[in-house]
Each structure stands twice: as structure tokens, then as C-alpha cells.
Design a protein around this motif. Structure first.
Motif, PDB file in Angstrom:
ATOM      1  N   PHE A  64       0.927  -1.335   0.013  1.00  0.00           N
ATOM      2  CA  PHE A  64      -0.073   0.042   0.063  1.00  0.00           C
ATOM      3  C   PHE A  64       0.998   1.303  -0.014  1.00  0.00           C
ATOM      4  CE2 PHE A  64      -2.648   2.963   2.323  1.00  0.00           C
ATOM      5  CZ  PHE A  64      -3.771   3.120   1.293  1.00  0.00           C
ATOM      6  N   GLU A  65       1.871   1.291   0.674  1.00  0.00           N
ATOM      7  CA  GLU A  65       2.890   2.207   0.683  1.00  0.00           C
ATOM      8  C   GLU A  65       3.545   2.642  -0.736  1.00  0.00           C
ATOM      9  OE1 GLU A  65       2.749   4.317   3.182  1.00  0.00           O
ATOM     10  OE2 GLU A  65       1.514   2.949   4.164  1.00  0.00           O
ATOM     11  N   GLU A  66       4.302   1.549  -1.156  1.00  0.00           N
ATOM     12  CA  GLU A  66       5.185   1.722  -2.075  1.00  0.00           C
ATOM     13  C   GLU A  66       4.443   1.295  -3.659  1.00  0.00           C
ATOM     14  OE1 GLU A  66       9.410   0.528  -0.478  1.00  0.00           O
ATOM     15  OE2 GLU A  66       7.820  -1.226  -0.603  1.00  0.00           O
ATOM     16  N   GLY A  67       3.330   0.660  -3.605  1.00  0.00           N
ATOM     17  CA  GLY A  67       2.774   0.460  -4.955  1.00  0.00           C
ATOM     18  C   GLY A  67       3.147  -0.759  -5.823  1.00  0.00           C
ATOM     19  N   GLY A  92      -0.892 -15.826   7.488  1.00  0.00           N
ATOM     20  CA  GLY A  92      -0.964 -16.492   8.796  1.00  0.00           C
ATOM     21  C   GLY A  92      -0.817 -15.862  10.040  1.00  0.00           C
ATOM     22  N   GLY A  93       0.010 -14.514   9.856  1.00  0.00           N
ATOM     23  CA  GLY A  93      -0.006 -13.742  10.988  1.00  0.00           C
ATOM     24  C   GLY A  93      -1.152 -12.522  11.064  1.00  0.00           C
ATOM     25  N   ALA A  94      -0.438 -11.112  10.992  1.00  0.00           N
ATOM     26  CA  ALA A  94      -1.186 -10.023  11.005  1.00  0.00           C
ATOM     27  C   ALA A  94      -2.182  -9.989   9.914  1.00  0.00           C
ATOM     28  CB  ALA A  94      -0.485  -9.062  11.040  1.00  0.00           C
ATOM     29  N   VAL A  95      -3.242  -9.399   9.943  1.00  0.00           N
ATOM     30  CA  VAL A  95      -4.426  -9.126   8.802  1.00  0.00           C
ATOM     31  C   VAL A  95      -4.458  -7.725   8.490  1.00  0.00           C
ATOM     32  CG1 VAL A  95      -6.463  -9.811   7.728  1.00  0.00           C
ATOM     33  CG2 VAL A  95      -5.384 -11.174   9.140  1.00  0.00           C
ATOM     34  N   PRO A  96      -4.079  -7.057   7.498  1.00  0.00           N
ATOM     35  CA  PRO A  96      -3.532  -7.709   6.417  1.00  0.00           C
ATOM     36  C   PRO A  96      -1.971  -7.947   6.938  1.00  0.00           C
ATOM     37  CG  PRO A  96      -3.997  -5.565   5.924  1.00  0.00           C
ATOM     38  CD  PRO A  96      -4.436  -5.791   7.301  1.00  0.00           C
ATOM     39  N   PRO A  97      -1.176  -8.656   6.041  1.00  0.00           N
ATOM     40  CA  PRO A  97       0.220  -9.271   6.129  1.00  0.00           C
ATOM     41  C   PRO A  97       0.953  -7.806   5.741  1.00  0.00           C
ATOM     42  CG  PRO A  97      -1.022 -10.575   4.395  1.00  0.00           C
ATOM     43  CD  PRO A  97      -1.840  -9.475   4.947  1.00  0.00           C
ATOM     44  N   ARG A  98       2.121  -7.762   6.166  1.00  0.00           N
ATOM     45  CA  ARG A  98       3.113  -6.686   6.231  1.00  0.00           C
ATOM     46  C   ARG A  98       3.846  -6.839   4.946  1.00  0.00           C
ATOM     47  NH1 ARG A  98       2.207  -1.812   9.153  1.00  0.00           N
ATOM     48  NH2 ARG A  98       0.998  -2.416  10.850  1.00  0.00           N
ATOM     49  N   CYS A  99       4.407  -5.706   4.201  1.00  0.00           N
ATOM     50  CA  CYS A  99       5.432  -5.864   3.058  1.00  0.00           C
ATOM     51  C   CYS A  99       6.758  -6.142   3.831  1.00  0.00           C
ATOM     52  CB  CYS A  99       5.519  -4.497   2.649  1.00  0.00           C
ATOM     53  SG  CYS A  99       6.659  -4.465   1.513  1.00  0.00           S
ATOM     54  N   PRO A 100       7.247  -7.281   3.250  1.00  0.00           N
ATOM     55  CA  PRO A 100       8.638  -7.874   3.712  1.00  0.00           C
ATOM     56  C   PRO A 100       9.780  -6.581   3.597  1.00  0.00           C
ATOM     57  CG  PRO A 100       8.064  -9.046   1.795  1.00  0.00           C
ATOM     58  CD  PRO A 100       6.916  -8.090   2.173  1.00  0.00           C
ATOM     59  N   LEU A 112       0.110  -4.586   3.320  1.00  0.00           N
ATOM     60  CA  LEU A 112      -0.180  -5.267   2.011  1.00  0.00           C
ATOM     61  C   LEU A 112      -1.819  -5.010   1.575  1.00  0.00           C
ATOM     62  CD1 LEU A 112       2.005  -8.339   1.858  1.00  0.00           C
ATOM     63  CD2 LEU A 112       2.566  -6.078   0.929  1.00  0.00           C
ATOM     64  N   ARG A 113      -1.991  -4.927   0.263  1.00  0.00           N
ATOM     65  CA  ARG A 113      -3.327  -4.669  -0.202  1.00  0.00           C
ATOM     66  C   ARG A 113      -3.567  -5.520  -1.560  1.00  0.00           C
ATOM     67  NH1 ARG A 113      -3.977   0.403  -4.058  1.00  0.00           N
ATOM     68  NH2 ARG A 113      -5.288  -1.212  -5.055  1.00  0.00           N
ATOM     69  N   PRO A 114      -4.631  -5.804  -2.008  1.00  0.00           N
ATOM     70  CA  PRO A 114      -4.743  -6.584  -3.333  1.00  0.00           C
ATOM     71  C   PRO A 114      -4.357  -5.631  -4.403  1.00  0.00           C
ATOM     72  CG  PRO A 114      -6.846  -5.714  -2.179  1.00  0.00           C
ATOM     73  CD  PRO A 114      -6.012  -5.532  -1.115  1.00  0.00           C
ATOM     74  N   GLY A 115      -3.922  -6.259  -5.381  1.00  0.00           N
ATOM     75  CA  GLY A 115      -3.390  -5.765  -6.603  1.00  0.00           C
ATOM     76  C   GLY A 115      -4.497  -5.385  -7.681  1.00  0.00           C
ATOM     77  N   VAL A 116      -5.681  -4.845  -7.288  1.00  0.00           N
ATOM     78  CA  VAL A 116      -6.455  -4.407  -8.062  1.00  0.00           C
ATOM     79  C   VAL A 116      -6.835  -2.782  -8.143  1.00  0.00           C
ATOM     80  CG1 VAL A 116      -8.084  -6.424  -7.751  1.00  0.00           C
ATOM     81  CG2 VAL A 116      -8.369  -4.483  -6.409  1.00  0.00           C
ATOM     82  N   VAL A 117      -7.423  -2.340  -8.994  1.00  0.00           N
ATOM     83  CA  VAL A 117      -7.686  -0.988  -8.976  1.00  0.00           C
ATOM     84  C   VAL A 117      -8.855  -0.746  -8.522  1.00  0.00           C
ATOM     85  CG1 VAL A 117      -8.075   1.070 -10.661  1.00  0.00           C
ATOM     86  CG2 VAL A 117      -6.534  -0.453 -11.558  1.00  0.00           C
TER      87      VAL A 117
END
Ligand code: APR
Length: 261
Positions: free
Chosen positions: A137-140, A149-157, A163-168
Motif C-alpha cells: 500500500f505504501e510503495e505500490g 497466517g499472522g497479522a491481517v493484512p500481512p506486512r510488506c517484507p 499489503l493490499r490487493p493488486g486491483v484498481v
């Protein structure tokens, strides 16, 4: 007219087959309607049960994600599950065959379900992203490996952002490169097929009109009238799952005849 062994097969006007037989460049532009026969619910149809009480603005905008990222992530996880259960239908498969019949073919879709690729289409231009993709979500940027399996949403490594879905989403710009490629293909098309789209969500909806202005023969495939219907050279009123295979059969027959003559 195309004669067919199967009496239920739709008749495709000879002007459509002739235009395709002569075409150098063909563009197919698809929307939610082509996946309807695969049982993929549209955004609004998927909003049943638990999800019915939310408006699209609460589920599919950057503002919604900022407000409640867990809710938005879970909505897309639910829809990814629906898409995973679906299979490509004869409409998707006919476009794979059509690509083999014409010198230059481009497939542009507004769908995020990946069913064209699963049917075997290559180089699909996705205007609204893909529901199986994940972005930071931050870097696009697209992120492929992340811990589930951890936090929801998961975090960017990479950056630790959400993290967000790759849709418009609504209120977001379309991917510039994909839109530019699609416009370029539309401008250069000899035949433009607009399939299963209500032709109301811009900027994608402008593509068939751009093709028309630049001289393409425009064919619409849709059981319903749309704002494009009056502008199309031919409107084939019916489901893409039977009309597209009939178009391909008619074209294959015409090509075989012209080779034989
Ligand atoms: N075959 C062909 N067309 C069909 C079929 C079918 N079996 N069933 C329905 N349709 C048509 C409908 O008549 C309608 O015109 O498909 C169209 C679907 O319209 P929308 O649901 O508005 O889908 P679309 O045009 O793809 O919407 C564009 O809007 O919701 C957002 O981002 C989302 O990509 C989507 C965009």
C-alpha cells in the motif's frame, strides 16, 4: 450467414465473419459479463450475506483501506476464494482460438479474475489489475513473497507497510502503461469486439468508442443494450459463451474456404 450443425448455435452475420477474415489487427475487450457463465459474481453480486451491509466505497477505495484495512483485506480474500472455485468457460476459450486465427490479436480486460490467462490467453492487458496479486500500500509495488497466517493484512517484507490487493479501486488511476497499450491497440484495430461489458465505467469504457473513431469495425457481444449499442456496427445480443465459439467456428470455416479456393 453461418450454417451450423448445431441448430441451437447462434447465427453470426456474414459481415462480422468477413470483417474478421480480412482484419490484420483484432482487439477483444472484455468485462464481467464474459465471466458470468463461469459463476464469478460481479462486485455487487458478491456483496451478499455478511457483506451486503457495506457500500462499495467501504470496501474498494484507498480511503476504506486506510480506515479499516482488515475489513478490506478480508473482502478480497473472500472474493479470491470465489474466483478460485471458478473455471474458464467456452467464451474465454474461444478468445484463445480467435488469437490463432488472426495476424495480430490483443486481449484487453477489465476483469480481475485471471480466467483469460487460465483459459490459455497470453499477454492479456489487465486494466483493473488482478485479484490474485498483492501490492504494498505504501510503495505500490507488487509483492510476491510475504508471510501469511499472522497479522491481517500481512506486512510488506521490504518496508513493513500494509499489503493490499493488486486491483484498481474506485478513486484510483488505471495502470498508465496498460491503459496506453490498450488505447494504442484500440486506435490501430481493424475489428474491435466489446464483450460482456456495460461500457459505463471510464476510462476503460472509452476504448470501443476510440476504436470506432479510428475506423475499426465494432462488434458488441452482450445480452443487453449498452451505451455502445447504437454506435457498434453490429450488436450480437446473447451470452458470450455461445456467441464467441460461433464466431470462431464461422471464421475458421471462412478461412478454410478461402484457402481451398
Ligand atoms: N455474456 C455476455 N455479456 C453478459 C453476460 C453473458 N453471459 N451476462 C451479462 N452480461 C453483460 C451485462 O449485460 C452487462 O452489460 O455484462 C455486462 C456486465 O457489466 P458490469 O457488471 O458493469 O461489468 P463491467 O462492464 O466489466 O464493469 C466495469 O466496473 O465494477 C467495476 O471495476 C469493476 O471492472 C469492473 C468495471
Amino acid at each position: 450467414m453461418v450454417m451450423d450443425d448445431d441448430a441451437r448455435a447462434p447465427e453470426i452475420p456474414s459481415e462480422v465473419i468477413d470483417a474478421l477474415r480480412r482484419a490484420e489487427r483484432v482487439v477483444a475487450f472484455t468485462g464481467a459479463g464474459i465471466s458470468q457463465e463461469s459463476g464469478v459474481p460481479t462486485f455487487r453480486d458478491a456483496q451478499s450475506g455478511l457483506w451486503a451491509r457495506f457500500s462499495p466505497e467501504e470496501l474498494a477505495t484507498p480511503e476504506a483501506f486506510r480506515r479499516n484495512p482488515k475489513l478490506v483485506w478480508e473482502w478480497y480474500a473472500y472474493r479470491r476464494g470465489l474466483v478460485a472455485q471458478a473455471e474458464p468457460n467456452p467464451g474465454h476459450r474461444a478468445l484463445v482460438d480467435l488469437a490463432r486465427c488472426v495476424p495480430e490479436f490483443a486481449l484487453v480486460t477489465q476483469n480481475v479474475d485471471g480466467l483469460h490467462q487460465r483459459a490459455g490467453s497470453r499477454d492479456v492487458i489487465e486494466l483493473h489489475g488482478n485479484i490474485t496479486a498483492t501490492k504494498c500500500f505504501e510503495e505500490g509495488v507488487i509483492v510476491e513473497d510475504y508471510a501469511e497466517g499472522g497479522a491481517v493484512p500481512p506486512r510488506c517484507p521490504r518496508c513493513g507497510g500494509l499489503l493490499r490487493p493488486g486491483v484498481v479501486w474506485f478513486h484510483e488511476a488505471l495502470p498508465a502503461e496498460a491503459l496506453e497499450r490498450a488505447l494504442d491497440r484500440a486506435r490501430r484495430a481493424d475489428v474491435f469486439l466489446s464483450i460482456g461489458t456495460s461500457t459505463v465505467v471510464y476510462p476503460a469504457a472509452e476504448l470501443p468508442f476510440v476504436a470506432r473513431e479510428h475506423g475499426a469495425f465494432v462488434v458488441e457481444v452482450n445480452p443487453q443494450r449498452t451505451p455502445l449499442t447504437a454506435k457498434a456496427h453490429c450488436s450480437l445480443r446473447g451470452p458470450s459463451g455461445s456467441i464467441l465459439p460461433a464466431i470462431v467456428r464461422g471464421l475458421e470455416r471462412a478461412l478454410a474456404e478461402s484457402r481451398g479456393s
